[in-house]
Design a protein around this motif. Sequence first.
Motif, mmCIF file in Angstrom:
data_model
loop_
_atom_site.group_PDB
_atom_site.id
_atom_site.type_symbol
_atom_site.label_atom_id
_atom_site.label_comp_id
_atom_site.label_asym_id
_atom_site.label_seq_id
_atom_site.Cartn_x
_atom_site.Cartn_y
_atom_site.Cartn_z
ATOM 1 N N TRP A 80 -10.910 0.176 28.119
ATOM 2 C CA TRP A 80 -12.233 -0.185 27.629
ATOM 3 C C TRP A 80 -13.307 0.283 28.571
ATOM 4 C CZ3 TRP A 80 -14.790 -3.627 30.902
ATOM 5 C CH2 TRP A 80 -13.979 -4.296 31.801
ATOM 6 N N LYS A 81 -14.503 0.371 27.994
ATOM 7 C CA LYS A 81 -15.662 0.703 28.807
ATOM 8 C C LYS A 81 -16.465 -0.567 29.014
ATOM 9 C CE LYS A 81 -17.761 4.563 27.933
ATOM 10 N NZ LYS A 81 -18.454 5.612 27.194
ATOM 11 N N LEU A 82 -17.395 -0.502 29.940
ATOM 12 C CA LEU A 82 -18.177 -1.690 30.295
ATOM 13 C C LEU A 82 -18.946 -2.207 29.090
ATOM 14 C CD1 LEU A 82 -19.139 -3.556 32.541
ATOM 15 C CD2 LEU A 82 -21.005 -1.959 32.952
ATOM 16 N N ASP A 83 -19.591 -1.282 28.358
ATOM 17 C CA ASP A 83 -20.382 -1.709 27.194
ATOM 18 C C ASP A 83 -19.478 -2.368 26.163
ATOM 19 O OD1 ASP A 83 -22.583 -0.804 28.377
ATOM 20 O OD2 ASP A 83 -22.733 1.069 27.243
ATOM 21 N N THR A 84 -18.307 -1.765 25.970
ATOM 22 C CA THR A 84 -17.365 -2.332 25.004
ATOM 23 C C THR A 84 -16.964 -3.736 25.436
ATOM 24 O OG1 THR A 84 -16.528 -0.094 24.849
ATOM 25 C CG2 THR A 84 -15.259 -1.799 23.731
ATOM 26 N N GLY A 85 -16.690 -3.869 26.730
ATOM 27 C CA GLY A 85 -16.289 -5.174 27.262
ATOM 28 C C GLY A 85 -17.379 -6.204 27.080
ATOM 29 N N LEU A 86 -18.612 -5.787 27.385
ATOM 30 C CA LEU A 86 -19.722 -6.743 27.250
ATOM 31 C C LEU A 86 -19.928 -7.111 25.786
ATOM 32 C CD1 LEU A 86 -22.241 -5.369 29.836
ATOM 33 C CD2 LEU A 86 -21.075 -7.544 29.890
ATOM 34 N N LEU A 87 -19.811 -6.108 24.908
ATOM 35 C CA LEU A 87 -19.952 -6.406 23.476
ATOM 36 C C LEU A 87 -18.864 -7.364 23.031
ATOM 37 C CD1 LEU A 87 -20.949 -3.027 21.831
ATOM 38 C CD2 LEU A 87 -22.259 -5.137 21.940
ATOM 39 N N LEU A 88 -17.649 -7.130 23.562
ATOM 40 C CA LEU A 88 -16.535 -8.015 23.220
ATOM 41 C C LEU A 88 -16.827 -9.430 23.701
ATOM 42 C CD1 LEU A 88 -13.705 -7.656 21.948
ATOM 43 C CD2 LEU A 88 -12.793 -7.599 24.255
ATOM 44 N N LEU A 89 -17.315 -9.514 24.935
ATOM 45 C CA LEU A 89 -17.649 -10.823 25.502
ATOM 46 C C LEU A 89 -18.735 -11.499 24.676
ATOM 47 C CD1 LEU A 89 -17.044 -12.619 27.961
ATOM 48 C CD2 LEU A 89 -18.957 -11.540 29.112
ATOM 49 N N LEU A 90 -19.721 -10.667 24.311
ATOM 50 C CA LEU A 90 -20.817 -11.174 23.473
ATOM 51 C C LEU A 90 -20.257 -11.694 22.159
ATOM 52 C CD1 LEU A 90 -23.823 -11.109 24.049
ATOM 53 C CD2 LEU A 90 -23.995 -9.096 22.614
ATOM 54 N N GLY A 91 -19.327 -10.910 21.605
ATOM 55 C CA GLY A 91 -18.722 -11.317 20.338
ATOM 56 C C GLY A 91 -17.947 -12.604 20.492
ATOM 57 N N ILE A 92 -17.166 -12.677 21.605
ATOM 58 C CA ILE A 92 -16.347 -13.879 21.820
ATOM 59 C C ILE A 92 -17.242 -15.106 21.936
ATOM 60 C CG2 ILE A 92 -14.877 -14.992 23.540
ATOM 61 C CD1 ILE A 92 -13.655 -12.221 24.052
ATOM 62 N N CYS A 93 -18.405 -14.940 22.571
ATOM 63 C CA CYS A 93 -19.301 -16.091 22.741
ATOM 64 C C CYS A 93 -20.060 -16.399 21.455
ATOM 65 C CB CYS A 93 -20.291 -15.818 23.872
ATOM 66 S SG CYS A 93 -19.497 -15.688 25.456
ATOM 67 N N LEU A 94 -20.490 -15.341 20.764
ATOM 68 C CA LEU A 94 -21.407 -15.578 19.650
ATOM 69 C C LEU A 94 -20.701 -15.883 18.331
ATOM 70 C CD1 LEU A 94 -24.265 -13.047 20.259
ATOM 71 C CD2 LEU A 94 -24.276 -15.506 20.531
ATOM 72 N N VAL A 95 -19.530 -15.271 18.115
ATOM 73 C CA VAL A 95 -18.864 -15.473 16.822
ATOM 74 C C VAL A 95 -18.567 -16.957 16.566
ATOM 75 C CG1 VAL A 95 -16.702 -15.045 15.585
ATOM 76 C CG2 VAL A 95 -18.008 -13.149 16.505
ATOM 77 N N PRO A 96 -17.994 -17.681 17.555
ATOM 78 C CA PRO A 96 -17.765 -19.106 17.295
ATOM 79 C C PRO A 96 -19.081 -19.844 17.020
ATOM 80 C CG PRO A 96 -16.585 -18.419 19.240
ATOM 81 C CD PRO A 96 -17.452 -17.298 18.850
ATOM 82 N N ALA A 97 -20.137 -19.441 17.742
ATOM 83 C CA ALA A 97 -21.415 -20.110 17.511
ATOM 84 C C ALA A 97 -21.901 -19.841 16.089
ATOM 85 C CB ALA A 97 -22.446 -19.615 18.525
ATOM 86 N N VAL A 98 -21.765 -18.592 15.661
ATOM 87 C CA VAL A 98 -22.213 -18.246 14.308
ATOM 88 C C VAL A 98 -21.346 -18.951 13.278
ATOM 89 C CG1 VAL A 98 -22.418 -16.339 12.672
ATOM 90 C CG2 VAL A 98 -23.205 -16.053 15.020
ATOM 91 N N VAL A 99 -20.017 -18.926 13.536
ATOM 92 C CA VAL A 99 -19.107 -19.593 12.593
ATOM 93 C C VAL A 99 -19.433 -21.086 12.534
ATOM 94 C CG1 VAL A 99 -16.699 -20.266 12.216
ATOM 95 C CG2 VAL A 99 -17.267 -17.910 12.791
ATOM 96 N N GLY A 100 -19.675 -21.676 13.720
ATOM 97 C CA GLY A 100 -20.033 -23.101 13.765
ATOM 98 C C GLY A 100 -21.305 -23.359 12.993
#
Length: 813
Positions: A58-78
Amino acid sequence: MSANEPGPEPMSALPATVRVESVLEPDDAAGVARRAAQAPAGEPLGDSAATARVTRSWKLDTGLLLLLGICLVPAVVGAVLYLHRQRETALHDAYRTADLVAIGTTEQLRWLLQDAEAMLASVAARPKVRAIDQAECDPILAEFRVISPAYKTLALRLPDGRSLCSELRQPPSQNSVQTSPWFQAAIRQPGFHASDGHVGAVTNEWTVRLTYPVKGASGQVVALLITPIDLQQLQQRLFNLLPTSALAAVVDSANRVLVRSARHDERAGKPAAVGVAQVIDALRQDARSAGGRAPASRQFAEIGFDGVRRLFVARQVPMSDWVVISGVAEDEALRGYYATRTRSLAAILMILTLATLAAWHLSRGIRRPIQGLAAAARSVARGDLTPRAPEAGPTEIRVVAREFNSMVLATAEAGERLRNSERQYRTLLQNLPVAVVSHANDGSVELFNDRACALLRMTPEQMKGTAADSPVWHFVDARGERVQPRDYPVARVLRMRLPLSPQTFGIVGADAVAAHTWVLVTGYPQLDAEGRVLHAVVAFVDISAQHDAEQLRLAKESAEAASQAKSDFLARLSHELRTPLNAINGFTQLMLLDPQLPAHRKLQLGHVLSSGEHLLSLINQVLDISSIESGQQNVATQAMPLGPLLETCVAICRPLAQTMRVQLVVEGSVMGTPELASVRVEADPTRLRQVLMNLLSNAIKYNKPDGSVRVTIRQDAPGNDGPDVHVNIIDSGIGMGPAQLERLFEPFNRVGAERTGVEGHGLGLAHSRALARSMGGEITVTSRPGHGSCFTVHLRQAGELGHHRIPLAPDGA
Ligand code: ADP
C-alpha cells in the motif's frame, strides 16, 4: 590502473546496503522486488525485502484513505441506522396517532349505533308500534321524542314501503322508498341496520338511515322503524376535537364518504381515492375471512384524492359496513425526521470534509519530507553526497532525516578521509624507491607505480591488464638463465599464498640477451577472510648498481689475486736473481781492479758490470714495488723542505735535457724564493727523489726536440684532509691517448713506447706511484696525444711551518 591516475570516487564503490530505497516510489519497490527475486533461494531477504513487502502492499494515501474509511464508515452506518430508526419511530408515532383517531372515531360510532339500536329496539317493542295502527302515530312519535331527544325524526313504514307514521308532512312516496337500496337492504336484515350513504328524497341531503324491524305476534316483520342520522351533526360530534393535522373520515360499504373531518361538504358522498378504496376492500375481505370476530384494522400509506401522501389507519366500525379512515400527512409526520436527517447529513459531510482535509494535510506532511528524504537517498546512491534530506514534517520523520543527514555527513567525511588516505597512499606508492606491481588473482596487472614501468621498460598502457609473463620482458636468474613463468614471484605467491623471501632476478628486454636491470624481488599475498587470494603484490628494488659493484669487486679481487701472485713470483724470482747478480757484479768489480788486465778485457768487464748493475736496478725496483704492494715497504717519511730536493733533481736532469734539446724550467721566480723554501712536505727524501727523478726524466725522454718541461708547485688552503701540495711536471711532448692512460701504471707496460726507440723498461711509473702512495700521496696524469702531458705528484704538507699558497701556474699541460 597506474597509481598516479585518479581512482574512481570512493562513494561509487559503496556497498549496495548503503543504497537507500524510497518507500514511496513504485520503481524502487519494483527494484527491491527484483533484487529479492535475484536473491539466492533460501537466503533471507533482510530489512530491505521486508520494506519491499510493505511498499508493494500500500501507499501512504491509500493507507490514510483506508483509515479514514475504517473510522468514517461505522459512523456513517451508525448515522444511517439512527436515521432509519428515527424514521421508523416517526412513522410509528404517526400511525399511532392516526390509529388513536381511528379508534376514537370507531368507538364513538359504536356507541352511537348501540345507542340507536337500543332506542329503536325499545320503540319497536312497544305494543302500540307492534299494533301497526296509523292512529297511534302521534303517541308513538311523542314517546320516541321522550326516549331519544337526540333523534329528530322517526318514521314507520310497512315492508312494502308505505308510510305508516312520519314526522314529515309529506313523507317520500312508497315507490321511491321501496326501490331505494337502503330500504331493500334494511328489510332483509333481521335486526338493526345502519345503511350506506344516500341522498334523502325529501331533504335532498346526503344521509344515512338507521332501521330496526318491528315484528308481529307471529315473529314476522310487520313494519320498519326508520330514523336518519344528521351527518352534519355527526361530523361535528366526531371530529370537532380532532387536530387539523389529522384527517379522518367514515366511508360506507361502497367506500363513499359519509363524514369527513375536513372539507366535509365538498367530499361527502364522493368515493374514496382508488388506492384507499382498494385497501379498505382488502380490509373487509380480511374481516370476512376472520369471521368478523375482531374489528380489523390496517395501516397503509397512500396518496389521497387531494394528492397528499398520508399514513392511514383503516378500522371497521362495528354493527355496520362502515370503515373509519384516519390519516396523518406523511411530510408532517416525518418533518422531525427530515430535519434530523438533514442535520446528520450535514454533520457527516462536515466530518468527512474535515477528516479528508486532515488526512490530506497529514499525508502531505509525511509524503513531502519522505520524498525529500528519498530524493536525497537517491543522490547519495549515485555518489553525490551534497543533497540533504529536509528536516520537516512530523517529529519522527525529522529525527529520521536528521539521522540520515548525519549519516551522509559522516559518509562524506569518511569519503574525504578515504580520498586523503588514497592520495597519501598514491603519493607514497609513487615516490617509493621501489617498483610495486599489484596483480589480480588471475595474475593480470591491476596497479603499479611509475618506477615499475621504468624498471620493466613498459608504458602504463602496456602494463594495464597484462599478465605477469609479459612478452615485452622476461626474468633471468643470477646465472643468467631464463626463469620459467611458473617460477615468477607473482605465480609463486598466487600458488603458495605465502610471502616470498627476497630473490635476485635480471630483467631482460624482448630482443636483448643480457639483463638491463637487476632487481631484488619480494612478493606477498593479500588474502580475504576465508584465506582466498585477492591480490598478489610484487615489489622490485633496483640493485643494478650493487650488482655491478659486486661484479666489479669479484673481478677486482680476482685481478688482485693474480697481481699478488705475480708480485710474489717476481719478488721470489728477483731475490733469487739478486744474490748471484751481486756475486757477478762484485767479482766483476774485483776483476776490474786487476791492473794487469788488458784494456779490451776491461772494456768487456765494464759492459758486464753496467749490464749487471742495470739488471740489479731492475730487480731492486721490482722488489721494491712488490714489497710496497705487499705492505712490507721500507719507507720512512719525515717533514722535509721540498725546494732543495726539487732543485737537486732538476740539476741532475739538466744535462739530459740539454742532450735532448729540451728546455727545463722550474716556473719563474719561484725558485729560491722564500715561498718555495717554506714549502715542507711529509715524505721520505730518498723515495721522493726517486719519484721526481723518474717523472722529470720521462718528461724529457718522451718530449720533442726544442720542447719544454715546466715544473710548478701548488699548495692548497689549510683544512684539506688529503694531500695538499701538488708538484706538476708539464711537458710539451708526445702525449698519450685515453687507452694509453688507462694502462699507464701497469708494470712493464710501456703503452707503445717500446716502438719509439726510447729506452725504458716500463717500471718507472708503477714504482713511482707505489712510492707516492706509500708516503700518503698520489700521482695523477692528464695528457693529449701530440700536445704533451702533465704528471702531478700529490704530497702531504708538513704542518709545523704553516700553510702558504705558492703563486704558481695552474694545473694542466
Ligand atoms: P719507461 O722506462 O718506459 O720510461 P715508465 O714507467 O717510466 O717506463 O713509463 C712508462 C711509459 O709511459 C713509457 O714507456 C712511456 O710510453 C710513457 N710515458 C711516461 N712518461 C711520459 C711522458 N712524459 N710523455 C709521454 N709518455 C710518457
